[in-house]
Design a protein around this motif. Structure first.
Motif, PDB file in Angstrom:
ATOM      1  N   SER A 284       0.864  -1.177   0.000  1.00 17.45           N
ATOM      2  CA  SER A 284       0.000   0.000   0.000  1.00 17.45           C
ATOM      3  C   SER A 284       0.901   1.228   0.000  1.00 17.45           C
ATOM      4  O   SER A 284       1.949   1.234   0.657  1.00 17.45           O
ATOM      5  N   ASP A 285       0.504   2.260  -0.712  1.00 18.07           N
ATOM      6  CA  ASP A 285       1.224   3.517  -0.639  1.00 18.07           C
ATOM      7  C   ASP A 285       1.093   4.085   0.767  1.00 18.07           C
ATOM      8  O   ASP A 285       0.040   3.953   1.421  1.00 18.07           O
ATOM      9  N   LEU A 291      -6.639   2.460   2.964  1.00 18.32           N
ATOM     10  CA  LEU A 291      -6.271   1.097   2.600  1.00 18.32           C
ATOM     11  C   LEU A 291      -5.403   0.467   3.686  1.00 18.32           C
ATOM     12  O   LEU A 291      -5.579  -0.714   4.037  1.00 18.32           O
ATOM     13  N   VAL A 292      -4.479   1.250   4.236  1.00 19.44           N
ATOM     14  CA  VAL A 292      -3.622   0.743   5.316  1.00 19.44           C
ATOM     15  C   VAL A 292      -4.483   0.350   6.520  1.00 19.44           C
ATOM     16  O   VAL A 292      -4.301  -0.723   7.112  1.00 19.44           O
ATOM     17  N   ALA A 293      -5.448   1.200   6.861  1.00 22.58           N
ATOM     18  CA  ALA A 293      -6.314   0.906   8.009  1.00 22.58           C
ATOM     19  C   ALA A 293      -7.161  -0.340   7.750  1.00 22.58           C
ATOM     20  O   ALA A 293      -7.340  -1.171   8.651  1.00 22.58           O
ATOM     21  N   PHE A 294      -7.674  -0.496   6.524  1.00 20.34           N
ATOM     22  CA  PHE A 294      -8.487  -1.678   6.209  1.00 20.34           C
ATOM     23  C   PHE A 294      -7.686  -2.958   6.439  1.00 20.34           C
ATOM     24  O   PHE A 294      -8.188  -3.915   7.037  1.00 20.34           O
ATOM     25  N   ARG A 302       2.216  -4.970   9.895  1.00 16.53           N
ATOM     26  CA  ARG A 302       2.811  -4.078   8.899  1.00 16.53           C
ATOM     27  C   ARG A 302       4.341  -4.126   8.943  1.00 16.53           C
ATOM     28  O   ARG A 302       4.946  -4.152  10.012  1.00 16.53           O
ATOM     29  N   SER A 303       4.952  -4.155   7.752  1.00 15.78           N
ATOM     30  CA  SER A 303       6.388  -3.925   7.611  1.00 15.78           C
ATOM     31  C   SER A 303       6.546  -2.923   6.469  1.00 15.78           C
ATOM     32  O   SER A 303       5.571  -2.528   5.836  1.00 15.78           O
ATOM     33  N   MET A 304       7.774  -2.504   6.229  1.00 19.51           N
ATOM     34  CA  MET A 304       8.002  -1.515   5.181  1.00 19.51           C
ATOM     35  C   MET A 304       8.737  -2.139   4.004  1.00 19.51           C
ATOM     36  O   MET A 304       9.615  -2.997   4.169  1.00 19.51           O
TER      37      MET A 304
END
Length: 351
Positions: A284-285, A291-294, A302-304
């Motif tokens: 996700s951008d 989208l991140v929250a969904f 989460r990772s980067m």
């Protein structure tokens, strides 16, 4: 140590053998994915390796992307991530040096690599030594499927995700999965609706047909419907013990029915029954908080992701934002056929 290029890994059994052995291999390395990229967009996959042959002990898979205004080397187009399948730091340095050299001295304008964090510090050191610089940062979300299904559901966000799933079940939303033409048509219609909402064209229908043909039982289309009307759909890819969510779409006018959370819950249950241990929710951008929250409301971790590029991309942010807003306004109002045509013309040059 000598570095060499192996053309056409799609047909090379030594590439498939390396994927079977290497723990970092993913569906994006697979011959099926590479074949779909080639058939749809004309990209040319190849592998850079230090293995003397004929057995491949390591390799970085790359595609030659020929666009309207540039020729690029990308590992890999339309792939959320693509780890170097290289264990030795010296081998990795030699391979990255060759790729960066192609961008410096040959007719390729740039080279881009998309490793996950598991590639580690050795990749970062080797990349920087070759002039590769961070060229984009994204969020990557994954759901651990090894817990009991009841525990996974408990980790869902109570008000937004759990409640939506229960609402869908009360409303009689149904679930279906497969790769039939009917399901593909339903999926594509919902994908188009979603891309239009975001002011973007859909990927070519031929891309999804080629994924189904080239990946076989590693691709699956999931559809949630109510009273026979599709309301949400996603496309997943599988490789080894990982199921990957890649594309999705929904009818915004029916979001109140909870179709998309319900669909992911059913996909998770099905994935556990099939023996998968991880659901990769993709990238996700960082500027897509919704989208991140969904994804995090599904209990994902989460990772980067950091992409690396040579030469460093120079972007005029003001001009880019203006062009993006203008394109959004135009594309959102195009007829379906014209929007689909825009996707067929544009995506080949965007990989």
């Amino acid at each position: 140590m000598p570095v060499r290029i192996v053309e056409d890994p799609v047909e090379d059994p030594s590439w498939s053998a390396l994927l079977d052995r290497h723990p970092a291999a993913s569906v994006f390395h697979s011959p099926g994915w590479l074949s779909a990229l080639r058939q749809t967009y004309g990209y040319e996959p190849f592998v850079v390796t230090t293995s003397p042959g004929p057995t491949l002990e390591n390799g970085v898979v790359v595609c030659r992307v020929r666009g309207w205004t540039s020729r690029r080397l990308v590992s890999l187009p339309f792939s959320d991530h693509c780890d170097p399948l290289v264990d030795g730091s010296d081998d990795l340095s030699e391979i990255l040096a060759l790729l960066a050299g192609e961008a410096r001295t040959a007719s390729w304008r740039s080279v881009e690599l998309r490793p996950r964090a598991v590639a580690g510090q050795a990749f970062e050191v080797a990349a920087r030594a070759c002039g590769l610089k961070p060229g984009g940062e994204y969020c990557l979300h994954r759901v651990d499927l090894r817990a009991e299904a009841t525990e996974i559901f408990r980790r869902f966000h109570p008000s937004s995700t759990q409640r939506a799933v229960r609402r869908a079940e009360r409303e009689g939303v149904t679930y279906e999965a497969g790769t039939s033409s009917r399901l593909l048509t339903s999926f594509y219609g919902l994908l188009r609706l979603t891309r239009r909402r975001h002011g973007l064209p859909p990927q070519p229908l031929a891309w999804f047909r080629n994924l189904v043909t080239c990946l076989g039982d590693r691709v699956l289309i999931h559809v949630a419907s109510r009273d026979g009307q599709p309301i949400a759909s996603i496309l997943t890819l599988s490789f080894k013990n990982t199921l990957s969510y890649k594309y999705g779409g929904s009818d915004a006018s029916l979001h109140r029915l909870g179709g998309m959370p319900f669909l992911f819950w059913r996909v998770i249950q099905d994935a556990q029954a099939r023996g998968f241990v991880e659901l990769d929710l993709g990238r996700s951008d960082v500027d897509q908080p919704g989208l991140v929250a969904f994804k995090e409301h599904l209990g994902a971790t989460r990772s980067m992701l950091t992409y690396y590029r040579y030469p460093e991309r120079q972007v005029d942010a003001g001009r880019s934002d203006w062009m993006s807003r203008a394109a959004h306004g135009v594309l959102a109002h195009l007829p379906d056929a014209t929007l689909d045509l825009a996707g067929r013309l544009l995506y080949k040059h965007l990989g």
